[in-house]
Design an enzyme around this catalytic site. Sequence first.
Site: not given
Length: 330
Positions: A166, A243-245, A269, A274, A292
């Site tokens: 990515i 955008t990973a964790r 994201d 979450e 996400h």
Amino acid sequence: MAARTPFILFFNPVRHATARFAELQKIARCEVVTSKSREEFFRDVSGKYKDISVIYRTSASGAVAGNFDADFIKQLPPTCKFICHNGAGYDQIDPDACSERGITLTYAPDAVTEATADLAVWLLLGALRQLNPALNSLRAGNFKKGVDFGRDPQSKVLGVLGMGRIGRAIKARCEPFGIVTRYHNRRPLAAESAAGAEYVSFEKLLSESDIISVNVPLNAGTRHLIGPKEIAMMKDGVVIINTARGAVLDEAAVAEALESGKIASVGLDVYEKEPIINERLLKNEKALLIPHLGTHTYETLEKMETCALENARRAVLGLPLLTPVPEHEQ
Ligand SMILES: O=CC(=O)O
């Protein structure tokens, strides 16, 4: 005695790769889990799920079963030899606990790359241009009155933390904007993979980047990799994209640095807990937040399902797996 039909238990239904799923149903008994909680699932394991051969799961599977941690893996029946995850990040699953039980874990690394990189660039440009307060201003009837100026991407230094598939796709997308990409990994990449991106130390990446993109997987070594100390090392007015964790960032520290102005804006994201989002981040207009959505497209979800289903097919047929996690590669 006739051979037992392999039993694949789906923790989530297949929604997109339905033709593949129909093919798989010809060679295996495929059922979607009906247990409503982790405890109920553990009870069902000694009953209707006592002969599962393969588990298919997605990142949403945690809603029923919680994480596939050592405690969960221990409860699986001895017949279960494969877990086929349909995402790239497998931080919800303990690969060592799987190994101890003789279970091979597969994931879907390539399928997610393009869609996640697309959204990372959208977040990057949106955060740079302070689009979130602008969107709010328009909807509040103020058009652009009082809307802060943004920043151009040209000549900005992007520090990619974790230059995998990515990260490299983000670099390629950023090139036409005149963004200069540098990266930090545990080890430098081969020149061909780095494609001109300079390898820098973690400290240099933190202190010299205008924009930082988080692309490392979440594990014990990367949890809260970016906290107050690391933020203090960054340039004033840095922009952070994740955008990973979520838990790679210390969200409270990020919220605080956004409030103080040390961080100009963030594009996120993913979140630590979450679907719960840190209240201070939620309230801060300079946080461009999406729920996400990295892989949330018809095409990408179909590719992810296809990959996981192909791994499951190979598992029941005894064929070499397509994408075992690196820890389980033969
Ligand atoms: O977050 C998405 C994935 O890990 O595939």
